[in-house]
Design an enzyme around this catalytic site. Structure first.
Site: not given
Length: 446
Positions: A162, A215, A219, A260, A263-264, A271, A274, A341
């Protein structure tokens, strides 16, 4: 004899991994094809901001006074091959230009450049995030190119770093996953990770495809959770509900959890976006695209939030950005990083600028990277300077510095006391008490 470690690719992942391996007591040699990057690392500095990483480098880079000297760097493939028993490949796998698929050119090049020089037994370990099936193909290519032939093996060991916590996540990971084909490969990796395993870190042994999928699956799950609560924010806005209280209530359910669920304006970075797109592309190639069609909606919800933040800001300044000054607090995709990014914050700032707004951005660590990416935006040296004369202030990256701002003090320099919290991280009552009109995504106006 103690294992010697090499790390190929000294970007965000590689530099952290190399420093951490030295911290664990190994002799480490890092390689990169960019000499400027090597020169920077040899001086104990990093090409990116990551809390604790420069301190770790200076503790181990050879030639720095007081260091252990266990960490060196080179641009020479032959030197790397001769030095190492275990070679970690940590190069980038960006999204292909104009499509969803993963660009494997850096991984392929690194594996081939290394393999040609492997004259003795070695374990090559892929850490890059790759499409499932890549390890199988790369193992065959290494066997074909390596002078040592069958004495060179491949393993896959996905990273779960992270940004902002990369050093901690490498030295004290929550799990270690290794895809191996032999007991020898497993034994070598158990030796590499003996310290965290002794601390109780789970060591999960799998085949190649499963290790590659871990992974992208992780994600995808995190992206799904973020987009779920953002979808709930859209419903809350329509129904006059409060997404923060909703998230708190469902977060107490241990099957769901509270992480997680803030909200936003959604996720970004190098990562999550993509990786879920590459996962969809690879599933399509395997004929399993229907299994991941839900990820298209996850991506869509995420991108939609940026547009909704722009609309909220436009409404706040009376329906048009023309002649309006907009302050944007935050440029990085997340706090404790200088990574811009696919940053939602910069994306929103750029959209407002294109619609005629006079945008001024401030970020504690991401300014130089932001300027390179969006040179036409205005930039300030502090939050107070950024908000001067602003008709609306947008909080778009949840740095601690922004949570500690003085609403009354800032209120004295803005044109309008109007704050939009795109991260649901500020204390609404505190800002309203100081006379600000405070709006946040998925929350009641007052």
């Amino acid at each position: 004899m103690a294992l010697k470690i090499t790390v190929i690719g000294t970007g965000y992942l590689g530099a952290t991994h190399a420093a951490a391996m030295a911290e664990l007591g190994f002799e480490v040699l890092g390689l990169d094809v960019v000499p400027e990057k090597i020169a920077l690392l040899e001086s104990g500095r990093t090409p990116m901001y990551e809390p604790g990483l420069e301190e770790l480098l200076r503790r181990h880079v050879a030639g720095i006074e007081g260091s252990s000297g266990r960490l060196r760097f080179t641009t020479d493939w032959a030197e790397i091959a001769e030095f190492g028993d275990v070679h970690f490949v940590c190069v980038n796998t960006p999204q292909k230009q104009g499509e969803y698929a993963c660009d494997m050119s850096y991984v392929d090049s690194a594996m081939e450049s290394l393999a040609k020089h492997l004259h003795r037994p070695a374990l090559v370990v892929g850490k890059s995030t790759v499409p499932v099936g890549s390890a199988e193909r790369l193992a065959a290519r290494i066997a074909e190119l390596a002078p040592a032939g069958g004495e060179v093996e491949l393993a896959w060991n996905p990273e779960f770093l992270r940004e902002g916590f990369a050093v901690e996540d490498t030295l004290h990971p929550d799990r270690i996953v290794v895809g191996v084909r032999s007991e020898r490969a497993e034994k070598l990796l158990r030796e590499v990770y003996a310290a965290p395993v002794a601390e109780g870190t789970p060591f999960v042994v799998t085949d190649f495809p499963t290790a590659e999928l871990v992974k992208t699956a992780a994600n995808s799950f995190l992206a799904t959770k973020i987009s779920f609560i953002n979808a709930m924010a859209e419903v809350c806005e329509a129904a006059y509900g409060d997404v923060v209280k909703l998230a708190e209530a469902i977060g107490y359910d241990e099957r769901i959890g509270s992480k997680f669920l803030r909200a936003g304006i959604g996720f970004g970075g190098g990562c999550l976006p993509k990786d879920i797109r590459a996962f969809m592309a690879r599933a399509g190639e395997l004929g399993a695209d229907q299994a991941l069609t839900f990820l298209r909606e996850i991506d869509s919800i995420n991108m939609r939030r940026r547009g909704q933040m722009v609309e909220m800001a436009r409404d706040a300044v009376g329906g048009s950005f023309l002649g309006k000054r907009v302050a944007v607090l935050g440029a990085t995709f997340k706090p404790d990083s200088d990574d811009v990014r696919d940053s939602p914050a910069l994306n929103v700032a750029g959209q407002i600028h294109l619609q005629g707004g006079q945008v001024t951005v401030y970020d504690p660590k991401g300014m130089e990277n932001a300027k390179r990416l969006f040179p036409t935006l205005g930039y300030a040296e502090s939050a107070a300077e950024a908000v001067k004369g602003a008709h609306v202030v947008l909080h778009l990256t949840e740095w601690r510095e922004f949570r500690e701002l003085d609403p009354a003090g800032l209120g004295g320099v803005v044109a309008e006391r109007m704050l939009l919290d795109g991260r649901n991280a500020l204390d609404a009552a505190r800002w309203r008490e100081a006379g600000w009109t405070f709006r946040a995504m998925g929350r009641p106006a007052a």
